[in-house]
Design a protein around this motif. Structure first.
Motif, short mmCIF file in Angstrom:
data_model
loop_
_atom_site.label_atom_id
_atom_site.label_comp_id
_atom_site.label_asym_id
_atom_site.label_seq_id
_atom_site.Cartn_x
_atom_site.Cartn_y
_atom_site.Cartn_z
N MET A 284 0.83 -1.20 0.00
CA MET A 284 0.00 0.00 0.00
C MET A 284 0.87 1.25 0.00
SD MET A 284 -3.35 -0.21 0.00
CE MET A 284 -4.67 -1.40 0.21
N LEU A 285 1.85 1.28 0.88
CA LEU A 285 2.74 2.44 0.96
C LEU A 285 3.45 2.69 -0.37
CD1 LEU A 285 4.37 1.99 4.50
CD2 LEU A 285 2.87 3.85 3.78
N VAL A 286 4.07 1.65 -0.88
CA VAL A 286 4.84 1.79 -2.11
C VAL A 286 3.93 2.11 -3.30
CG1 VAL A 286 6.31 0.56 -3.76
CG2 VAL A 286 6.68 0.28 -1.31
N GLY A 287 2.80 1.42 -3.39
CA GLY A 287 1.91 1.62 -4.51
C GLY A 287 1.34 3.02 -4.60
N ILE A 288 1.05 3.62 -3.45
CA ILE A 288 0.43 4.95 -3.44
C ILE A 288 1.47 6.06 -3.52
CG2 ILE A 288 -0.95 6.55 -2.06
CD1 ILE A 288 -2.49 4.14 -1.00
N ILE A 289 2.61 5.89 -2.84
CA ILE A 289 3.59 6.98 -2.76
C ILE A 289 4.55 7.00 -3.94
CG2 ILE A 289 5.51 7.91 -1.42
CD1 ILE A 289 4.14 6.94 1.10
N ILE A 290 5.08 5.85 -4.30
CA ILE A 290 6.14 5.79 -5.32
C ILE A 290 5.52 5.55 -6.69
CG2 ILE A 290 8.23 4.61 -6.05
CD1 ILE A 290 8.74 3.90 -3.14
N PRO A 291 5.77 6.42 -7.65
CA PRO A 291 5.09 6.31 -8.95
C PRO A 291 5.81 5.43 -9.98
CG PRO A 291 6.30 8.36 -8.86
CD PRO A 291 6.52 7.68 -7.52
N PHE A 292 6.97 4.88 -9.64
CA PHE A 292 7.72 4.10 -10.63
C PHE A 292 8.40 2.91 -9.95
CE2 PHE A 292 10.24 7.53 -8.90
CZ PHE A 292 11.41 6.90 -8.50
N ALA A 293 8.70 1.88 -10.74
CA ALA A 293 9.41 0.69 -10.27
C ALA A 293 8.86 0.18 -8.93
CB ALA A 293 10.90 0.99 -10.14
N GLN A 294 7.56 0.12 -8.83
CA GLN A 294 6.93 -0.21 -7.55
C GLN A 294 7.24 -1.64 -7.09
OE1 GLN A 294 2.96 0.69 -8.82
NE2 GLN A 294 2.99 2.73 -7.92
N VAL A 295 7.21 -2.58 -8.01
CA VAL A 295 7.49 -3.97 -7.64
C VAL A 295 8.90 -4.11 -7.10
CG1 VAL A 295 7.76 -6.32 -8.53
CG2 VAL A 295 5.79 -4.94 -9.22
N LEU A 296 9.86 -3.45 -7.73
CA LEU A 296 11.25 -3.52 -7.27
C LEU A 296 11.41 -2.88 -5.89
CD1 LEU A 296 13.21 -2.69 -10.55
CD2 LEU A 296 12.71 -4.92 -9.55
N PHE A 297 10.80 -1.72 -5.70
CA PHE A 297 10.88 -1.07 -4.39
C PHE A 297 10.23 -1.94 -3.32
CE2 PHE A 297 11.81 2.94 -6.60
CZ PHE A 297 12.76 3.48 -5.73
N ALA A 298 9.09 -2.54 -3.64
CA ALA A 298 8.42 -3.41 -2.67
C ALA A 298 9.29 -4.60 -2.31
CB ALA A 298 7.08 -3.88 -3.24
N ALA A 299 9.96 -5.17 -3.31
CA ALA A 299 10.82 -6.32 -3.05
C ALA A 299 12.00 -5.95 -2.16
CB ALA A 299 11.33 -6.90 -4.37
N PHE A 300 12.64 -4.81 -2.46
CA PHE A 300 13.80 -4.39 -1.66
C PHE A 300 13.40 -4.00 -0.23
CE2 PHE A 300 15.78 -3.23 -5.90
CZ PHE A 300 16.63 -4.32 -5.90
N LEU A 301 12.31 -3.26 -0.09
CA LEU A 301 11.88 -2.82 1.24
C LEU A 301 11.36 -3.97 2.09
CD1 LEU A 301 10.13 0.56 0.31
CD2 LEU A 301 12.35 0.23 1.42
N SER A 302 10.96 -5.06 1.46
CA SER A 302 10.50 -6.23 2.21
C SER A 302 11.62 -6.78 3.09
CB SER A 302 10.01 -7.33 1.26
OG SER A 302 8.85 -6.92 0.58
N LEU A 303 12.85 -6.56 2.68
CA LEU A 303 13.99 -7.04 3.48
C LEU A 303 14.01 -6.41 4.86
CD1 LEU A 303 16.77 -6.87 0.73
CD2 LEU A 303 15.75 -8.94 1.67
#
Length: 202
Positions: free
Chosen positions: A53-72
């Motif tokens: 939710m955070l990544v999808g709403i705030i970050i407008p690009f490369a959302q899947v990659l950001f979600a994967a990295f931040l999951s760590l």
């Protein structure tokens, strides 16, 4: 409806092979693809939904990659986090932006009613305004609204997913216990029938 959503989720949710083949993920693949980040547990799934939710709403690009990295950092479920980023899509984004703009506008309006404008002053002093505008690629009003909507959505979705996951686990346990009890009764009936059959024959 549920079957359609399940089919869409299975088609959309990234696989380990897909992430491993991504050139941006490859240098960190040994961490992103760790088995504990791909298990569906009562803690990792709600974290994944909230992070998505955070990544999808705030970050407008490369959302899947950001979600994967931040999951760590938060030990969230990687595929769930990546899937949830699709909360923003061509159908939902206009509504999310409209609501976010209204939220940001009202917050800054009420903030301006105070002599010191605490929200604006704090964000200016800490350079947070520049960061939010850069992160969301939007103006101040919409950037602030997007962050607030994202945080609230993440908190609500975390609680809702935790409750739903707990209810699903309890329902699954009840069905398992009921199946075991039914199996036990069937076995008892067969044993009783086997015992009475020789008596009847005699």
């Amino acid at each position: 409806m549920i079957r359609k959503f399940s089919g869409w989720a299975q088609r959309t949710m990234p696989t380990r092979e897909q992430l491993e083949g991504n050139r941006f993920v490859r240098p960190f693949a040994h961490r992103v693809l760790a088995s504990e980040l791909w298990r569906f547990t009562r803690r990792s799934v709600p974290r994944g939904v909230a992070l998505g939710m955070l990544v999808g709403i705030i970050i407008p690009f490369a959302q899947v990659l950001f979600a994967a990295f931040l999951s760590l950092s938060v030990r969230a479920n990687v595929p769930v986090a990546a899937l949830t980023t699709f909360i923003t899509n061509p159908f939902t984004t206009p509504l999310i932006w409209a609501v976010s703009y209204k939220v940001g506008e009202r917050l800054l309006y009420f903030d301006a009613m105070f002599h010191t404008s605490p929200i604006d002053s704090l964000l200016r002093v800490t350079d947070t305004w520049q960061f939010l505008v850069w992160l969301t690629a939007e103006g101040k009003v919409l950037a602030l609204g997007l962050v607030v909507v994202a945080v609230v959505s993440a908190a609500v979705s975390y609680l809702a997913t935790s409750v739903a996951w707990g209810a699903w686990i309890r329902s699954k346990r009840r069905r398992l216990l009921a199946d075991r009890a039914e199996t036990g009764r069937s076995s008892s009936d067969r044993i009783a029938a086997d015992r009475t059959e020789p008596e009847a024959t005699a």
